[in-house]
Motif scaffolding. Structure first.
Motif, PDB file in Angstrom:
ATOM      1  N   SER A 191      -5.025   0.250  -4.276  1.00 21.80           N
ATOM      2  CA  SER A 191      -3.974  -0.829  -2.645  1.00 21.80           C
ATOM      3  C   SER A 191      -4.206   0.233  -1.747  1.00 21.80           C
ATOM      4  N   VAL A 236      -1.996   3.229   2.488  1.00 24.37           N
ATOM      5  CA  VAL A 236      -1.819   1.964   2.005  1.00 24.37           C
ATOM      6  C   VAL A 236      -0.399   1.525   2.682  1.00 24.37           C
ATOM      7  N   PRO A 256       2.326   2.802  -6.262  1.00 23.89           N
ATOM      8  CA  PRO A 256       2.900   1.645  -5.667  1.00 23.89           C
ATOM      9  C   PRO A 256       3.752   1.358  -6.564  1.00 23.89           C
TER      10      PRO A 256
HETATM   11  C1  LIG Z   1       2.895  -3.681   1.124  1.00 23.27           C
HETATM   12  O1  LIG Z   1       3.369  -4.172   1.926  1.00 23.27           O
HETATM   13  C2  LIG Z   1       4.327  -6.133   1.882  1.00 23.27           C
HETATM   14  C3  LIG Z   1       5.305  -6.217   3.353  1.00 23.27           C
HETATM   15  O2  LIG Z   1       6.203  -5.611   3.574  1.00 23.27           O
HETATM   16  C4  LIG Z   1       4.726  -5.627   0.889  1.00 23.27           C
HETATM   17  O3  LIG Z   1       5.127  -6.832   0.201  1.00 23.27           O
HETATM   18  C5  LIG Z   1       3.937  -5.404  -0.568  1.00 23.27           C
HETATM   19  O4  LIG Z   1       4.703  -5.344  -1.662  1.00 23.27           O
HETATM   20  C6  LIG Z   1       3.274  -4.059   0.052  1.00 23.27           C
HETATM   21  N1  LIG Z   1       2.494  -3.569  -1.089  1.00 23.27           N
HETATM   22  C7  LIG Z   1       2.421  -2.037  -1.580  1.00 23.27           C
HETATM   23  C8  LIG Z   1       1.368  -1.563  -1.969  1.00 23.27           C
HETATM   24  O5  LIG Z   1       3.441  -1.403  -1.024  1.00 23.27           O
END
Ligand SMILES: *[C@@H]1O[C@H](CO)[C@@H](O)[C@H](O)[C@H]1NC(C)=O
Ligand SMILES: *[C@@H]1O[C@H](CO)[C@@H](O)[C@H](O)[C@H]1NC(C)=O
Ligand SMILES: *[C@@H]1O[C@H](CO)[C@@H](O)[C@H](O)[C@H]1NC(C)=O
Ligand SMILES: *[C@@H]1O[C@H](CO)[C@@H](O)[C@H](O)[C@H]1NC(C)=O
Ligand SMILES: *[C@@H]1O[C@H](CO)[C@@H](O)[C@H](O)[C@H]1NC(C)=O
Ligand SMILES: *[C@@H]1O[C@H](CO)[C@@H](O)[C@H](O)[C@H]1NC(C)=O
Ligand SMILES: *[C@@H]1O[C@H](CO)[C@@H](O)[C@H](O)[C@H]1NC(C)=O
Length: 582
Positions: A226, A304, A492
């Motif tokens: 990610s 990330v 994540p």
């Molecule tokens: C990154 O940020 C977006 C919106 O803030 C969120 O939907 C997404 O889950 C996040 N991804 C990770 C890997 O944290």
């Protein structure tokens, strides 16, 4: 007629486990993932750092960092580099049409340019007039319009960023007059055999203009996918900039662990302090204990979602580390040293001493996948990482460990630490996973210190920033002791229960469609085949592994299976020659 283009194709079937695997300069790939590569570029004229970067559409600071040139000097981007200087240009190698083949950049035609001068001089032989003509569908090469934009295809290869199971980054090198494979191998700390294998060459003969893929030892990152800088690989002795110019990572000289610290550029960055600690990225503390040295370090874990991920790690090491040593940085060169490998051979000096900036840098298209580079050397630094070689899981044990260099093929197990620890690889990911072995032997403690976790155990907790995972990992068998490492990282997602590769009962028959039975070996009399011997460790050449394996209990099966993914090992061997007539 401007160019000869000779393509030799051989097709080979190889199913020999443990045999050196020939790579081809035609590298198959799937998907659209880009991977990091380097182009060996010799300046055809005096050019500003920013002008060279613009030719390849990369960030000038990434170019400096990849050549260990000090970015802290004032106005480094406008520094004029001398004609004949050899640079490593960081590039992102994309996959197109199932082949890992090229980087394309664009170039604005100037008056008096010809396809020959663009290919041979401006891009220093990294492309050919025919390739440019083909890529741009040019009917009449004599009729080039000044001001028009051409797509320039350039060579690259990644081979999964590994070479002989160790992290590597591949340099596309244009053979110069007077080069020999042995001299190139010596210059880049590799071997003639390795260069021949990588390039699928039948003999070590090369000609000026040939393009060779040269593997350079490198430090691999272990960022989650990610992360926008997922897959980052940094060549030994050099730097890279990531996390929107906030973090700089370096590789070497003492070891091949990626070491990242805050970058010394004036940009605003999110916190680079490890949580629950006063340590900043790259800082570590150590304490001698009776069992070794307990080292706590604050490491960079990738960029990330626009945030810098930090990981606080505690590990027991045989010796307390000293202050981190950085690869030396050089001032921006002003002259070409003729015996230096930075300057292979002065290329045909062009008319006009200066070149107008074709376009100012467009970062993002190039560089390490998703790395928004910039910046540099400076300060002090450091960190660690792991490699995922071809479909196998690599260990990261210190070289004082007797199982140093252990590699386990996807879907299989290995036993180590005097039968006390079993490690497996796959199926979900290629992270080596070690737990206490279920054999009835007496073993030293497999509990992480200052914790109630045993090897292989982990706890996780969802936080607003992600999932904080604390795990007790195996760190090698050092001096007869099992080294454990308690690691906390921000991921994540919270991991589920670990899935193990399936185990089979000791086989009594040969399954005809199984990979374990490549070609029904000279069928033995009788319907059954006796187990030739469970594992003959040592012969398989994992460096320093004292394997010992053993079927038994719930697990284990020697990793006799070739760790290479390739099942049908179908390789196109090629050597591409380019010759130019100016
Ligand atoms: C990154 O940020 C977006 C919106 O803030 C969120 O939907 C997404 O889950 C996040 N991804 C990770 C890997 O944290
Ligand atoms: C690289 O790894 C992928 C899977 O991780 C595999 O499919 C591919 O064949 C590998 N490429 C080479 C050249 O080994
Ligand atoms: C990395 O580079 C240093 C010199 O910069 C060299 O001493 C060392 O042997 C290199 N390491 C590897 C693994 O090539
Ligand atoms: C921690 O890292 C910061 C930033 O790199 C550095 O300025 C500081 O000297 C380091 N502190 C220690 C104790 O290493
Ligand atoms: C590892 O093996 C499993 C099956 O055992 C497979 O599903 C998975 O794709 C493999 N992983 C890689 C990276 O090849
Ligand atoms: C910890 O690991 C041991 C040994 O593998 C296992 O028996 C136990 O179930 C694990 N405990 C947890 C909480 O995962
Ligand atoms: C291993 O043990 C021997 C003797 O006990 C000691 O001299 C040596 O320094 C130890 N090595 C490590 C890496 O701990």
């Amino acid at each position: 007629m401007e160019e000869k283009h000779l393509l030799l194709l051989f097709i080979s079937l190889s199913l020999l486990a443990g045999a050196a695997m020939a790579k081809s300069t035609i590298e198959p790939c799937t998907g659209t993932d880009a991977c990091p590569a380097l182009l060996g570029y010799t300046l055809y004229a005096d050019l500003k750092v920013a002008e060279v970067a613009a030719l390849f559409q990369i960030d000038p600071v990434a170019l400096l960092a990849a050549n260990a040139i000090d970015i802290a000097v004032p106005d480094a981007e406008n520094h004029i580099l001398p004609a004949g200087l050899f640079l490593r240009v960081p590039a992102s190698c994309s996959c197109s049409g199932g082949i890992r083949r090229s980087i394309s950049t664009s170039y604005t035609v100037r008056p008096a340019d010809t396809l020959g001068s663009i290919a041979g001089s401006v891009y220093a032989g990294l492309t050919s007039p025919d390739q440019i003509r083909e890529a741009n569908d040019i009917p009449d090469p004599a009729d080039l319009d000044a001001g028009s934009t051409l797509v320039i295809p350039l060579p690259c290869s990644c081979f999964n960023s590994t070479d002989n199971f160790l992290p590597a980054i591949y340099l596309s090198y244009v053979v110069q007059q007077g080069d020999s494979v042995s001299a190139i191998a010596a210059r880049y700390a590799t071997t003639v055999t390795d260069i021949m294998t990588v390039n699928a060459m039948g003999s070590p003969s090369i000609r000026p203009g040939d393009i060779l893929a040269v593997p350079l030892p490198a430090c691999a990152s272990m960022f989650p996918n990610s992360a926008s800088d997922y897959g980052m690989v940094v060549a030994n002795g050099t730097y890279a900039i990531t996390a929107s110019h906030c973090v700089q990572c370096s590789c070497g000289p003492g070891n091949l662990n990626l070491y990242c610290t805050p970058a010394s550029l004036a940009v605003s960055c999110s916190s680079m302090q490890c949580s629950n600690s006063n340590l900043m990225l790259g800082n570590f503390t150590s304490q001698q204990t009776s069992a070794g040295c307990s080292v706590t370090s604050c490491n960079y874990g990738g960029f990330v979602n626009g945030s810098i991920v930090t990981r606080l790690t505690t590990s027991l090491q045989p010796q307390c580390p000293g202050k981190h040593q950085f690869p030396p940085v050089i001032a921006p060169p002003t002259t070409v040293l003729h015996d230096s490998f930075l300057a292979p051979s002065p290329s045909p000096a062009q008319a006009g001493g200066t070149v107008t900036n074709p376009r100012s840098s467009v970062p993002g298209t190039f560089g390490l996948p998703g790395v928004s580079p910039s910046s540099g050397p400076a300060g002090s630094i450091s960190e660690a990482s792991i490699v995922s070689p071809f479909c196998s899981c690599a260990s990261m044990f210190p070289n004082s460990a007797s199982d140093y260099g252990m590699v386990v093929a996807n879907g299989t197990y290995a036993i180590t630490a005097s039968h006390c620890v079993q490690c497996s690889c796959g199926p979900g990911n290629l992270n080596l996973y070690c737990t206490p072995a279920s054999l009835a032997v007496s073993c030293s403690s497999m509990q992480c210190s200052n914790s109630n976790l045993m090897l292989g155990n982990f706890t996780s907790q969802q936080t607003s920033a992600g999932c904080s995972v604390t795990s007790c990992n195996y760190g090698g068998f050092v001096n007869g002791s099992i080294v454990t490492r308690l690691t906390t990282s921000l991921q994540p997602q919270c991991p589920g229960k670990h899935q193990f590769p399936p185990v089979i009962a000791p086989p009594t028959t040969v399954l005809h469609d199984s990979f374990l039975a490549p070609s029904p070996s000279p069928a033995q009399a009788g319907g059954t085949v006796t187990n030739p011997r469970s594992s003959v460790p040592g012969t398989f050449g994992l460096p320093g592994v004292s394997p010992s394996s053993g079927p038994a209990g719930s697990i284990s099966e020697a990793s006799i299976v070739s760790p290479f993914c390739c099942i049908l090992c179908l390789f196109a061997f090629s050597l591409v020659h380019f010759n130019f007539l100016y």
